[in-house]
Write a protein that holds these residues in place. Structure first.
Motif, PDB file in Angstrom:
ATOM      1  N   VAL A 143       5.200  -1.661 -13.506  1.00 38.27           N
ATOM      2  CA  VAL A 143       5.654  -1.729 -11.970  1.00 38.27           C
ATOM      3  C   VAL A 143       7.395  -1.936 -11.949  1.00 38.27           C
ATOM      4  O   VAL A 143       7.587  -3.222 -12.459  1.00 38.27           O
ATOM      5  CB  VAL A 143       5.141  -2.579 -10.868  1.00 38.27           C
ATOM      6  N   ALA A 144       8.164  -0.966 -11.541  1.00 32.98           N
ATOM      7  CA  ALA A 144       9.550  -1.417 -11.525  1.00 32.98           C
ATOM      8  C   ALA A 144      10.234  -0.653 -10.369  1.00 32.98           C
ATOM      9  O   ALA A 144       9.309  -0.061  -9.487  1.00 32.98           O
ATOM     10  CB  ALA A 144      10.211  -0.767 -12.870  1.00 32.98           C
ATOM     11  N   VAL A 145      11.395  -0.634 -10.087  1.00 27.15           N
ATOM     12  CA  VAL A 145      11.897   0.037  -9.180  1.00 27.15           C
ATOM     13  C   VAL A 145      11.670   1.364  -9.074  1.00 27.15           C
ATOM     14  O   VAL A 145      11.803   1.964 -10.194  1.00 27.15           O
ATOM     15  CB  VAL A 145      13.519  -0.319  -9.109  1.00 27.15           C
ATOM     16  N   LEU A 146      11.340   2.094  -7.939  1.00 28.32           N
ATOM     17  CA  LEU A 146      11.059   3.435  -7.701  1.00 28.32           C
ATOM     18  C   LEU A 146       9.650   3.831  -8.437  1.00 28.32           C
ATOM     19  O   LEU A 146       9.127   4.999  -8.314  1.00 28.32           O
ATOM     20  CB  LEU A 146      12.102   4.419  -8.661  1.00 28.32           C
ATOM     21  N   SER A 147       8.802   2.679  -8.617  1.00 30.71           N
ATOM     22  CA  SER A 147       7.621   2.954  -9.034  1.00 30.71           C
ATOM     23  C   SER A 147       6.717   3.229  -7.845  1.00 30.71           C
ATOM     24  O   SER A 147       7.026   2.441  -6.689  1.00 30.71           O
ATOM     25  CB  SER A 147       6.651   1.561  -9.610  1.00 30.71           C
ATOM     26  N   THR A 148       5.836   4.209  -7.563  1.00 32.52           N
ATOM     27  CA  THR A 148       4.616   4.141  -6.743  1.00 32.52           C
ATOM     28  C   THR A 148       3.387   3.475  -7.116  1.00 32.52           C
ATOM     29  O   THR A 148       3.128   3.958  -8.436  1.00 32.52           O
ATOM     30  CB  THR A 148       4.348   5.531  -6.321  1.00 32.52           C
ATOM     31  N   ASN A 187      -6.405  -4.530  -1.976  1.00 35.94           N
ATOM     32  CA  ASN A 187      -6.471  -6.002  -1.718  1.00 35.94           C
ATOM     33  C   ASN A 187      -7.993  -6.570  -1.899  1.00 35.94           C
ATOM     34  O   ASN A 187      -8.807  -5.833  -1.592  1.00 35.94           O
ATOM     35  CB  ASN A 187      -6.423  -5.711  -0.091  1.00 35.94           C
ATOM     36  N   LYS A 188      -8.126  -7.460  -2.815  1.00 36.83           N
ATOM     37  CA  LYS A 188      -9.282  -8.118  -3.289  1.00 36.83           C
ATOM     38  C   LYS A 188     -10.192  -8.947  -1.890  1.00 36.83           C
ATOM     39  O   LYS A 188     -11.294  -8.644  -2.199  1.00 36.83           O
ATOM     40  CB  LYS A 188      -8.938  -8.989  -4.228  1.00 36.83           C
ATOM     41  N   LYS A 189      -9.530  -8.939  -0.954  1.00 37.18           N
ATOM     42  CA  LYS A 189     -10.140  -9.500  -0.012  1.00 37.18           C
ATOM     43  C   LYS A 189     -10.818  -8.683   0.872  1.00 37.18           C
ATOM     44  O   LYS A 189     -11.913  -9.075   1.077  1.00 37.18           O
ATOM     45  CB  LYS A 189      -9.204 -10.611   0.882  1.00 37.18           C
ATOM     46  N   ASN A 190     -10.179  -7.629   1.134  1.00 43.63           N
ATOM     47  CA  ASN A 190     -11.015  -6.481   2.340  1.00 43.63           C
ATOM     48  C   ASN A 190     -11.199  -5.291   1.639  1.00 43.63           C
ATOM     49  O   ASN A 190     -11.919  -4.479   2.387  1.00 43.63           O
ATOM     50  CB  ASN A 190     -10.175  -6.434   3.662  1.00 43.63           C
ATOM     51  N   GLY A 191     -10.861  -5.013   0.393  1.00 41.60           N
ATOM     52  CA  GLY A 191     -10.998  -3.782  -0.394  1.00 41.60           C
ATOM     53  C   GLY A 191     -10.241  -2.784  -0.063  1.00 41.60           C
ATOM     54  O   GLY A 191     -10.653  -1.413  -0.583  1.00 41.60           O
ATOM     55  N   ALA A 192      -9.343  -2.858   0.858  1.00 39.57           N
ATOM     56  CA  ALA A 192      -8.564  -1.883   1.322  1.00 39.57           C
ATOM     57  C   ALA A 192      -7.515  -1.259   0.188  1.00 39.57           C
ATOM     58  O   ALA A 192      -6.868  -2.279  -0.602  1.00 39.57           O
ATOM     59  CB  ALA A 192      -7.378  -2.199   2.607  1.00 39.57           C
ATOM     60  N   THR A 193      -7.219  -0.141   0.135  1.00 40.79           N
ATOM     61  CA  THR A 193      -6.291   0.208  -0.901  1.00 40.79           C
ATOM     62  C   THR A 193      -4.974   0.745  -0.305  1.00 40.79           C
ATOM     63  O   THR A 193      -5.009   1.396   0.823  1.00 40.79           O
ATOM     64  CB  THR A 193      -6.847   1.375  -1.696  1.00 40.79           C
ATOM     65  N   LEU A 194      -3.935   0.464  -0.859  1.00 37.92           N
ATOM     66  CA  LEU A 194      -2.541   0.786  -0.165  1.00 37.92           C
ATOM     67  C   LEU A 194      -1.768   1.372  -1.475  1.00 37.92           C
ATOM     68  O   LEU A 194      -1.990   1.060  -2.616  1.00 37.92           O
ATOM     69  CB  LEU A 194      -1.918  -0.346   0.027  1.00 37.92           C
ATOM     70  N   SER A 195      -0.919   2.351  -0.917  1.00 41.59           N
ATOM     71  CA  SER A 195       0.265   2.866  -1.898  1.00 41.59           C
ATOM     72  C   SER A 195       1.579   2.588  -1.403  1.00 41.59           C
ATOM     73  O   SER A 195       1.995   2.966  -0.271  1.00 41.59           O
ATOM     74  CB  SER A 195      -0.143   4.461  -2.178  1.00 41.59           C
ATOM     75  N   TYR A 196       2.345   2.094  -2.301  1.00 43.22           N
ATOM     76  CA  TYR A 196       3.770   1.598  -2.158  1.00 43.22           C
ATOM     77  C   TYR A 196       4.757   2.147  -2.789  1.00 43.22           C
ATOM     78  O   TYR A 196       4.382   2.044  -4.127  1.00 43.22           O
ATOM     79  CB  TYR A 196       3.954   0.207  -1.577  1.00 43.22           C
ATOM     80  N   THR A 197       5.930   2.612  -2.625  1.00 48.81           N
ATOM     81  CA  THR A 197       7.000   2.946  -3.591  1.00 48.81           C
ATOM     82  C   THR A 197       8.058   1.783  -3.358  1.00 48.81           C
ATOM     83  O   THR A 197       8.549   1.373  -2.287  1.00 48.81           O
ATOM     84  CB  THR A 197       7.803   4.165  -3.306  1.00 48.81           C
ATOM     85  N   ASP A 252      -2.745   1.987 -10.049  1.00 47.28           N
ATOM     86  CA  ASP A 252      -1.999   3.053 -10.538  1.00 47.28           C
ATOM     87  C   ASP A 252      -0.621   2.770 -10.542  1.00 47.28           C
ATOM     88  O   ASP A 252      -0.236   2.173  -9.551  1.00 47.28           O
ATOM     89  CB  ASP A 252      -2.647   4.433  -9.883  1.00 47.28           C
ATOM     90  N   ILE A 253       0.111   3.252 -11.353  1.00 49.33           N
ATOM     91  CA  ILE A 253       1.621   3.254 -11.383  1.00 49.33           C
ATOM     92  C   ILE A 253       2.041   4.561 -11.674  1.00 49.33           C
ATOM     93  O   ILE A 253       1.719   5.235 -12.658  1.00 49.33           O
ATOM     94  CB  ILE A 253       2.188   2.431 -12.405  1.00 49.33           C
ATOM     95  N   THR A 254       2.742   5.166 -10.765  1.00 44.30           N
ATOM     96  CA  THR A 254       3.353   6.594 -10.693  1.00 44.30           C
ATOM     97  C   THR A 254       4.623   6.728 -10.444  1.00 44.30           C
ATOM     98  O   THR A 254       5.134   5.590 -10.012  1.00 44.30           O
ATOM     99  CB  THR A 254       2.472   7.693  -9.952  1.00 44.30           C
ATOM    100  N   ARG A 255       5.537   7.715 -11.093  1.00 43.15           N
ATOM    101  CA  ARG A 255       6.768   7.556 -10.806  1.00 43.15           C
ATOM    102  C   ARG A 255       7.131   9.291 -10.469  1.00 43.15           C
ATOM    103  O   ARG A 255       6.714  10.116 -11.327  1.00 43.15           O
ATOM    104  CB  ARG A 255       7.608   6.786 -11.878  1.00 43.15           C
ATOM    105  N   GLU A 256       7.547   9.407  -9.559  1.00 41.91           N
ATOM    106  CA  GLU A 256       8.137  10.720  -9.062  1.00 41.91           C
ATOM    107  C   GLU A 256       9.627  11.135  -9.586  1.00 41.91           C
ATOM    108  O   GLU A 256      10.443  10.491  -8.936  1.00 41.91           O
ATOM    109  CB  GLU A 256       7.836  11.233  -7.712  1.00 41.91           C
ATOM    110  N   GLY A 262       6.712  -5.840 -12.588  1.00 42.11           N
ATOM    111  CA  GLY A 262       6.219  -6.351 -14.001  1.00 42.11           C
ATOM    112  C   GLY A 262       4.867  -6.248 -14.331  1.00 42.11           C
ATOM    113  O   GLY A 262       4.544  -6.248 -15.531  1.00 42.11           O
ATOM    114  N   LYS A 263       4.169  -5.746 -13.140  1.00 38.50           N
ATOM    115  CA  LYS A 263       2.638  -5.743 -13.536  1.00 38.50           C
ATOM    116  C   LYS A 263       2.196  -4.368 -14.275  1.00 38.50           C
ATOM    117  O   LYS A 263       3.048  -3.238 -14.066  1.00 38.50           O
ATOM    118  CB  LYS A 263       1.817  -5.954 -12.238  1.00 38.50           C
ATOM    119  N   LYS A 264       0.968  -4.522 -14.649  1.00 38.85           N
ATOM    120  CA  LYS A 264       0.415  -3.374 -15.714  1.00 38.85           C
ATOM    121  C   LYS A 264      -0.772  -2.815 -14.794  1.00 38.85           C
ATOM    122  O   LYS A 264      -1.387  -3.797 -14.107  1.00 38.85           O
ATOM    123  CB  LYS A 264       0.183  -3.525 -16.827  1.00 38.85           C
ATOM    124  N   VAL A 265      -1.252  -1.706 -15.151  1.00 40.97           N
ATOM    125  CA  VAL A 265      -2.482  -1.316 -14.268  1.00 40.97           C
ATOM    126  C   VAL A 265      -3.594  -2.121 -14.749  1.00 40.97           C
ATOM    127  O   VAL A 265      -3.717  -2.504 -15.780  1.00 40.97           O
ATOM    128  CB  VAL A 265      -2.982   0.195 -14.636  1.00 40.97           C
TER     129      VAL A 265
END
Length: 160
Positions: free
Chosen positions: A86-91, A96-106, A154-158, A132-135
């Motif tokens: 995970v770096a700048v411009l990574s999506t 969330n381990k507590k409630n199971g919700a998945t989120l996606s951020y850039t 997941d880590i992607t970069r457009e 700095g985290k990995k999948v």
């Protein structure tokens, strides 16, 4: 020592356009307000004139701040970024381990952050915690509400 901030080309162009607008249209408008207030008579007891001068000072301070940001701005070469971290411009897709919700951020610079577009600052608590985290890795992030635990899915970069 100057601290560099990294931007997308689009984000940097937006900041340059904002600075140009402040220097041209913004300064012209404030000068008009000062002239109007000056025409109203005695400057020693003219609250409108004082307010217009204060507004001018604030406007110039904002221009100086934006010029400082731009002087330390760099366009990020997206092709040279390690896509396994995970770096700048990574999506980043996180769970969330507590409630199971998945989120996606850039992850973007502070000035480009916009939660409505799912763009968060690398300087935010979540942004810092994900850098700095990995999948598959877990990120424990201290937020105002306590400690949250996220799994990097997941880590992607457009590339633009």
């Amino acid at each position: 020592m100057a601290k560099f901030s990294y931007y997308t080309e689009e984000g940097l162009n937006k900041l340059k356009a904002e600075l140009n607008d402040m220097k041209t249209r913004g300064r012209t408008e404030i000068a008009r307000q000062i002239a109007e207030a000056r025409d109203k008579g005695d400057l020693s007891e003219n609250a409108e004139y004082d307010a217009a001068k204060d507004a001018q000072g604030m406007h110039e301070m904002k221009i100086a701040k934006l010029e400082e940001i731009l002087s330390n701005a760099r366009i990020l070469d997206e092709s040279s970024i390690d896509t396994s971290l995970v770096a700048v411009l990574s999506t980043v897709k996180i769970k969330n381990k507590k409630n199971g919700a998945t989120l996606s951020y850039t992850l973007v610079s502070e000035e480009e952050a916009d939660l409505k577009q799912n763009k968060i600052s690398v300087g935010s608590p979540i942004g810092k915690g994900l850098l700095g985290k990995k999948v598959g890795e877990m990120a424990e992030i201290k937020v105002p509400a306590g400690v949250m635990e996220f799994e990097v899915l997941d880590i992607t970069r457009e590339l633009s």
